[in-house]
Design a protein around this motif. Sequence first.
Motif, PDB file in Angstrom:
ATOM      1  N   LEU A  31    -109.780 -32.691 -72.475  1.00  0.00           N
ATOM      2  CA  LEU A  31    -110.489 -33.621 -71.978  1.00  0.00           C
ATOM      3  C   LEU A  31    -110.536 -34.045 -70.655  1.00  0.00           C
ATOM      4  O   LEU A  31    -109.256 -34.232 -70.060  1.00  0.00           O
ATOM      5  N   VAL A  32    -111.479 -34.033 -69.956  1.00  0.00           N
ATOM      6  CA  VAL A  32    -111.462 -34.533 -68.370  1.00  0.00           C
ATOM      7  C   VAL A  32    -112.086 -35.690 -68.372  1.00  0.00           C
ATOM      8  O   VAL A  32    -113.261 -35.927 -68.805  1.00  0.00           O
ATOM      9  N   LYS A  33    -111.382 -36.942 -68.080  1.00  0.00           N
ATOM     10  CA  LYS A  33    -112.313 -38.213 -67.690  1.00  0.00           C
ATOM     11  C   LYS A  33    -112.221 -38.614 -66.239  1.00  0.00           C
ATOM     12  O   LYS A  33    -111.159 -38.728 -65.740  1.00  0.00           O
ATOM     13  N   MET A  34    -113.520 -38.966 -65.994  1.00  0.00           N
ATOM     14  CA  MET A  34    -113.491 -39.151 -64.629  1.00  0.00           C
ATOM     15  C   MET A  34    -113.821 -40.781 -64.302  1.00  0.00           C
ATOM     16  O   MET A  34    -113.687 -41.454 -63.252  1.00  0.00           O
ATOM     17  N   LYS A  35    -113.665 -41.577 -65.415  1.00  0.00           N
ATOM     18  CA  LYS A  35    -113.827 -42.830 -65.665  1.00  0.00           C
ATOM     19  C   LYS A  35    -112.743 -43.400 -66.575  1.00  0.00           C
ATOM     20  O   LYS A  35    -112.518 -42.812 -67.686  1.00  0.00           O
ATOM     21  N   ASP A  36    -111.765 -44.294 -66.460  1.00  0.00           N
ATOM     22  CA  ASP A  36    -110.791 -44.654 -67.290  1.00  0.00           C
ATOM     23  C   ASP A  36    -111.305 -45.579 -68.570  1.00  0.00           C
ATOM     24  O   ASP A  36    -110.867 -45.476 -69.686  1.00  0.00           O
ATOM     25  N   ASP A  37    -112.676 -45.988 -68.379  1.00  0.00           N
ATOM     26  CA  ASP A  37    -113.058 -46.908 -69.313  1.00  0.00           C
ATOM     27  C   ASP A  37    -114.042 -46.215 -70.122  1.00  0.00           C
ATOM     28  O   ASP A  37    -115.084 -46.996 -70.876  1.00  0.00           O
ATOM     29  N   LEU A  38    -114.243 -44.792 -70.313  1.00  0.00           N
ATOM     30  CA  LEU A  38    -114.879 -44.196 -71.108  1.00  0.00           C
ATOM     31  C   LEU A  38    -114.748 -44.673 -72.524  1.00  0.00           C
ATOM     32  O   LEU A  38    -113.592 -44.453 -73.100  1.00  0.00           O
TER      33      LEU A  38
END
Length: 264
Positions: free
Chosen positions: A105-112
């Motif tokens: 998983l790639v998250k570009m926002k910490d709060d997803l």
Amino acid sequence: MINKDSNSMYLHSVWLSDVEFPPLIESVRQRFTEEYESRFGAGQTKGLYKRDDWARISFCYERVAQIGGSILDIGVGPGGLLNILGLDERFDRVTGIDIRHYSKLVKMKDDLDIRIMDVGEMSFADNSFDTLVCMEVLEHIEKPHFLRALSELRRVAAKQIFMTIPLREPEPLPPYHKLRFDFGDVVEHFPDGEFYILEPERGVPWLAIIEDIGDPASITQRSQPAAGVAARPSPGMSTSPEGETLATSTPAPSDKIASSPKSV
């Protein structure tokens, strides 16, 4: 759209090579690829989207963004669509679910907001989200589970459901696919859908299915094609005067939803 009198269905044909990416998707695509390759290596392609995948995501995004509001992404996987939705201010609440945590998983926002949840047993209240997206999920589950999942999708959505499935996949199915969908299955299980056949450069086409929930007058009309999309007839299918592809949905006995062969 299904013509119930003639037992046929109309398909809007979209060639994914014609889909152009809006600036947000092009930006996410570049950042996603860079982060993925930096973390997992440039030679690790599992979980890394191909151009056709981004085009399918773009086609979905262009439609659900017209509604905005709250949205649930079912089957987050590597996170391509969820990142795009989370960066678009037209969505005031973005949630994703998957059956398990995806290792790449790639998250570009910490709060997803990502939750572990089964599409067939969602814990959300009725009409919890304006829009539900369920792309490349339904073919991975057995038929009883599939029927529960359809019921759950229609329960949790308030305005619209956007789904994709592989269409007329050759047999034998790969071991990770549990269901095969032909036109007869689409008529049976999605009688109120609007259909777009998404033609990749190679391989099995996807069928995009859009279901409107509730009062259609309250939902933004999808009268304009996405940017860069040119409709062309799919091979072997006739075209109506309105430019829609016409496919007869009466299945042969072997065309019903088929479970994948059991491993020996």
